[in-house]
Design a protein around this motif. Structure first.
Motif, short mmCIF file in Angstrom:
data_model
loop_
_atom_site.label_atom_id
_atom_site.label_comp_id
_atom_site.label_asym_id
_atom_site.label_seq_id
_atom_site.Cartn_x
_atom_site.Cartn_y
_atom_site.Cartn_z
N UNK A 156 0.92 -1.23 0.03
CA UNK A 156 0.17 0.05 0.06
C UNK A 156 0.64 1.17 -0.13
N UNK A 157 0.52 2.28 -0.82
CA UNK A 157 1.08 3.40 -1.10
C UNK A 157 0.45 4.59 -0.66
N UNK A 158 0.99 5.83 -0.37
CA UNK A 158 0.00 7.19 -0.30
C UNK A 158 0.12 7.91 -1.55
N UNK A 159 -1.03 8.36 -2.12
CA UNK A 159 -0.97 9.23 -3.36
C UNK A 159 -1.57 10.55 -2.62
N UNK A 160 -1.18 11.70 -2.83
CA UNK A 160 -1.63 12.83 -2.77
C UNK A 160 -0.98 14.11 -3.58
N UNK A 161 -1.60 15.27 -3.80
CA UNK A 161 -1.18 16.40 -4.44
C UNK A 161 0.15 16.71 -3.76
N UNK A 162 0.84 17.53 -4.37
CA UNK A 162 2.25 18.00 -4.12
C UNK A 162 2.12 18.95 -3.06
N UNK A 212 -3.17 12.28 9.21
CA UNK A 212 -3.57 13.59 9.34
C UNK A 212 -4.17 14.44 8.10
N UNK A 213 -3.93 13.83 7.01
CA UNK A 213 -4.24 14.51 5.80
C UNK A 213 -5.71 14.18 5.38
N UNK A 214 -6.59 14.79 4.69
CA UNK A 214 -7.86 14.66 4.28
C UNK A 214 -7.92 13.38 3.33
N UNK A 215 -8.18 12.33 3.91
CA UNK A 215 -8.17 10.87 3.48
C UNK A 215 -9.33 10.28 3.04
N UNK A 221 -7.22 17.71 -3.55
CA UNK A 221 -7.94 18.05 -2.08
C UNK A 221 -7.85 16.82 -1.27
N UNK A 222 -7.43 15.62 -1.94
CA UNK A 222 -7.61 14.26 -1.04
C UNK A 222 -6.42 13.67 -1.17
N UNK A 223 -6.03 12.80 -0.09
CA UNK A 223 -4.79 12.05 -0.18
C UNK A 223 -5.61 10.40 -0.21
N UNK A 278 0.20 14.84 -9.04
CA UNK A 278 0.06 13.88 -7.58
C UNK A 278 1.35 12.94 -7.32
N UNK A 279 1.55 13.15 -6.23
CA UNK A 279 3.00 12.28 -5.80
C UNK A 279 2.48 11.15 -5.11
N UNK A 280 3.60 10.03 -5.13
CA UNK A 280 3.37 8.71 -4.53
C UNK A 280 4.58 8.65 -3.32
#
Length: 308
Positions: free
Chosen positions: A166-172, A189-192, A236-238, A255-257
């Motif tokens: 499992x990896x996280x994706x979220x905007x820079x 802590x991110x908007x998940x 706006x989301x992770x 989006x970064x990984x």
């Protein structure tokens, strides 16, 4: 005639409705009902509890349907093997796939279809591991791609395919100052947005976080990895997705990984098939493709190229 009667009987057990079973078998309802009555007469036992509508199977019927599914599966396997000796592999192959593997199933089905162009494949990608295993045991599916743990696969053949992480994706903008990896405590802590509770991909996360006392509380939940990617693309989301998905569907622009650590959440994906002998030549060919396609190596190299 017996095979046709058994086909009608299995269809009725599956549909639990005379008209739907008749439609599934492309016959009239009276023809289906008459065939079932003849089957009952030949066996000397009642198989169907009848009222004004279908009321279920008798105890004898519940037992017979298990044998009927097996007999029909063996008949199909025999026909496939005979045709294979004459013209190569032909026939239909039905595969159930968990949503987490719906983006990687082509790494198995594409080389199989290339090697066996006369085989038709039907892939269902909205099933859970337990449902897939149960349908294989009922001979409604020929194979399945499931999580290797958390489901009872006793009596089935397991062929490892690959390991997912499992990896996280979220905007820079949401990951300012972060690179390489992130802890779960920081990620939560991110908007998940996450998969629904009860889906195996989500259960893997929840179970792995129990020792650390972390409990995900996403504002948004969905039953689709594609939906997760769509939301994270808004900026706006992770979200958390299986890393192999990114081999087939690159992250959206902007989006970064990041790798998720403390703990790393991993799981094995396996191909499950009936453990019967002699068994289906189509299933044997699928297992051989799974063993030689190098799916795990392909995914690992792709992840390394993306990280470099």
């Amino acid at each position: 005639m017996l095979f046709r009667q058994l086909e009608y009987f299995v269809a009725l057990a599956r549909e639990r409705h005379f008209a739907r079973a008749a439609a599934a078998c492309y016959v009239s309802q009276p023809a289906l009902s008459e065939a079932l009555r003849k089957l009952e007469h030949e066996l000397g036992v009642p198989l169907v509890r009848r009222g004004r509508t279908f009321e279920g199977l008798t105890p004898e019927g519940e037992r017979l349907v298990l044998w009927a599914r097996r007999i029909l599966a063996d008949r199909d396997a025999l026909e496939h093997e005979v045709r294979a000796l004459q013209t190569g592999l032909t026939g239909d192959l039905r595969i159930g796939v968990i949503p987490a593997a719906s983006g990687t199933v082509a790494l198995l089905t594409d080389p199989f279809c290339t090697a066996h162009p006369l085989v038709r494949m039907r892939v269902e990608t909205s099933l859970r591991s337990g449902d897939i295993v149960e349908r294989i045991r009922r001979f409604e599916l020929d194979a399945g791609i499931v999580y290797g743990d958390g489901v009872d696969t006793a009596g089935l053949t397991r062929t490892p395919l690959y390991a997912e992480r499992q990896v996280l994706l979220a905007a820079t903008d949401l990951l300012a100052g972060r690179s390489g990896s992130i802890t779960w405590a920081e990620a939560l802590e991110l908007p998940m947005c996450l998969l629904h509770k009860g889906m195996r991909g989500r259960d893997l996360i929840d179970d792995a976080l129990v020792p650390s006392g972390l409990v995900p509380a996403p504002q948004l939940e969905t039953d689709s990895v594609v939906s997760l990617l769509a939301h994270v693309s808004t900026g706006r989301w992770a979200c958390v997705v299986p890393q192999p998905w990114l081999t087939i569907f690159p992250p959206p622009a902007g989006v970064r990984v990041l790798c998720l650590d403390d703990p790393a959440v991993t799981a094995g994906i396996v191909l499950v098939t009936p453990a019967v002998d002699p068994g289906s030549v189509l299933v044997k060919a699928l297992i051989e493709t799974a063993r030689t396609a190098g799916i795990d190596d392909t995914l690992r190299r792709s992840a390394q190229r993306r990280e470099s």
